[in-house]
Design a protein around this motif. Structure first.
Motif, mmCIF file in Angstrom:
data_model
loop_
_atom_site.group_PDB
_atom_site.id
_atom_site.type_symbol
_atom_site.label_atom_id
_atom_site.label_comp_id
_atom_site.label_asym_id
_atom_site.label_seq_id
_atom_site.Cartn_x
_atom_site.Cartn_y
_atom_site.Cartn_z
ATOM 1 N N THR A 20 0.831 -1.203 0.000
ATOM 2 C CA THR A 20 0.000 0.000 0.000
ATOM 3 C C THR A 20 0.867 1.254 0.000
ATOM 4 O O THR A 20 0.598 2.214 -0.733
ATOM 5 C CB THR A 20 -0.928 0.007 1.235
ATOM 6 N N VAL A 21 1.918 1.249 0.815
ATOM 7 C CA VAL A 21 2.814 2.404 0.896
ATOM 8 C C VAL A 21 3.545 2.620 -0.429
ATOM 9 O O VAL A 21 3.613 3.741 -0.943
ATOM 10 C CB VAL A 21 3.828 2.230 2.055
ATOM 11 N N VAL A 22 4.079 1.557 -0.999
ATOM 12 C CA VAL A 22 4.799 1.671 -2.272
ATOM 13 C C VAL A 22 3.856 2.159 -3.370
ATOM 14 O O VAL A 22 4.224 3.016 -4.184
ATOM 15 C CB VAL A 22 5.462 0.328 -2.650
ATOM 16 N N ASP A 23 2.640 1.638 -3.392
ATOM 17 C CA ASP A 23 1.657 2.095 -4.378
ATOM 18 C C ASP A 23 1.342 3.584 -4.197
ATOM 19 O O ASP A 23 1.215 4.323 -5.179
ATOM 20 C CB ASP A 23 0.375 1.279 -4.281
ATOM 21 N N ALA A 24 1.236 4.037 -2.961
ATOM 22 C CA ALA A 24 0.977 5.462 -2.695
ATOM 23 C C ALA A 24 2.137 6.315 -3.172
ATOM 24 O O ALA A 24 1.933 7.374 -3.778
ATOM 25 C CB ALA A 24 0.723 5.685 -1.207
ATOM 26 N N TRP A 25 3.365 5.882 -2.904
ATOM 27 C CA TRP A 25 4.541 6.623 -3.390
ATOM 28 C C TRP A 25 4.541 6.700 -4.913
ATOM 29 O O TRP A 25 4.798 7.746 -5.497
ATOM 30 C CB TRP A 25 5.835 5.968 -2.927
ATOM 31 N N ALA A 26 4.236 5.576 -5.563
ATOM 32 C CA ALA A 26 4.220 5.544 -7.024
ATOM 33 C C ALA A 26 3.149 6.475 -7.580
ATOM 34 O O ALA A 26 3.398 7.219 -8.538
ATOM 35 C CB ALA A 26 4.004 4.115 -7.508
ATOM 36 N N ASP A 27 1.962 6.446 -6.989
ATOM 37 C CA ASP A 27 0.884 7.326 -7.437
ATOM 38 C C ASP A 27 1.261 8.791 -7.268
ATOM 39 O O ASP A 27 1.013 9.618 -8.147
ATOM 40 C CB ASP A 27 -0.406 7.041 -6.667
ATOM 41 N N ARG A 28 1.858 9.122 -6.141
ATOM 42 C CA ARG A 28 2.243 10.521 -5.879
ATOM 43 C C ARG A 28 3.340 10.970 -6.839
ATOM 44 O O ARG A 28 3.309 12.078 -7.356
ATOM 45 C CB ARG A 28 2.703 10.671 -4.422
ATOM 46 N N GLU A 30 3.913 9.779 -9.823
ATOM 47 C CA GLU A 30 3.296 9.931 -11.137
ATOM 48 C C GLU A 30 2.555 11.259 -11.238
ATOM 49 O O GLU A 30 2.653 11.968 -12.245
ATOM 50 C CB GLU A 30 2.339 8.773 -11.394
ATOM 51 N N ALA A 31 1.833 11.626 -10.199
ATOM 52 C CA ALA A 31 1.109 12.903 -10.194
ATOM 53 C C ALA A 31 2.073 14.081 -10.269
ATOM 54 O O ALA A 31 1.830 15.044 -11.002
ATOM 55 C CB ALA A 31 0.234 13.005 -8.946
ATOM 56 N N LEU A 32 3.164 14.006 -9.532
ATOM 57 C CA LEU A 32 4.150 15.093 -9.565
ATOM 58 C C LEU A 32 4.794 15.233 -10.936
ATOM 59 O O LEU A 32 5.067 16.343 -11.394
ATOM 60 C CB LEU A 32 5.236 14.864 -8.510
ATOM 61 N N MET A 33 5.030 14.123 -11.596
ATOM 62 C CA MET A 33 5.662 14.165 -12.911
ATOM 63 C C MET A 33 4.765 14.853 -13.951
ATOM 64 O O MET A 33 5.253 15.351 -14.955
ATOM 65 C CB MET A 33 5.988 12.750 -13.391
ATOM 66 N N ARG A 34 3.473 14.885 -13.690
ATOM 67 C CA ARG A 34 2.540 15.568 -14.605
ATOM 68 C C ARG A 34 2.471 17.072 -14.333
ATOM 69 O O ARG A 34 1.934 17.822 -15.143
ATOM 70 C CB ARG A 34 1.149 14.954 -14.489
ATOM 71 N N GLU A 35 2.989 17.526 -13.198
ATOM 72 C CA GLU A 35 2.947 18.949 -12.857
ATOM 73 C C GLU A 35 3.954 19.727 -13.705
ATOM 74 O O GLU A 35 5.061 19.244 -13.958
ATOM 75 C CB GLU A 35 3.290 19.151 -11.384
ATOM 76 N N PRO A 36 3.602 20.931 -14.110
ATOM 77 C CA PRO A 36 4.541 21.765 -14.860
ATOM 78 C C PRO A 36 5.816 22.002 -14.044
ATOM 79 O O PRO A 36 5.758 22.225 -12.836
ATOM 80 C CB PRO A 36 3.785 23.085 -15.064
ATOM 81 N N GLY A 37 6.941 21.905 -14.704
ATOM 82 C CA GLY A 37 8.218 22.173 -14.042
ATOM 83 C C GLY A 37 8.840 20.956 -13.389
ATOM 84 O O GLY A 37 9.965 21.016 -12.917
ATOM 85 N N TRP A 38 8.137 19.841 -13.354
ATOM 86 C CA TRP A 38 8.678 18.615 -12.768
ATOM 87 C C TRP A 38 9.092 17.672 -13.871
ATOM 88 O O TRP A 38 8.413 17.542 -14.878
ATOM 89 C CB TRP A 38 7.642 17.910 -11.892
ATOM 90 N N SER A 39 10.192 17.025 -13.660
ATOM 91 C CA SER A 39 10.644 15.975 -14.566
ATOM 92 C C SER A 39 11.489 15.005 -13.764
ATOM 93 O O SER A 39 11.824 15.258 -12.615
ATOM 94 C CB SER A 39 11.473 16.570 -15.700
ATOM 95 N N ARG A 40 11.861 13.913 -14.366
ATOM 96 C CA ARG A 40 12.718 12.957 -13.656
ATOM 97 C C ARG A 40 14.038 13.619 -13.268
ATOM 98 O O ARG A 40 14.545 13.413 -12.197
ATOM 99 C CB ARG A 40 12.960 11.721 -14.505
#
Length: 52
Positions: A20-28, A30-40
């Motif tokens: 559950t924790v790992v899935d939450a980290w992955a979801d978060r 992924e959401a951050l990567m969609r935000e403007p100004g964020w990239s890997r």
């Protein structure tokens, strides 16, 4: 972690709960990567600065 038990050990957490924790980290992440100004590369540079 996402719990009200703040004195436990990570090794004591059941595998299903860790999933559950790992899935939450992955979801978060992924959401951050969609935000403007964020990239890997942005997140990697930030993580590198925090660990220094």
């Amino acid at each position: 972690m996402f719990t009200d038990q703040h004195t436990g050990q990570l090794a004591e957490v059941p595998a299903a709960r860790m999933r559950t924790v790992v899935d939450a980290w992955a979801d978060r992440t992924e959401a951050l990567m969609r935000e403007p100004g964020w990239s890997r590369s942005t997140s990697s540079k930030t993580a590198a600065r925090r660990s220094a």
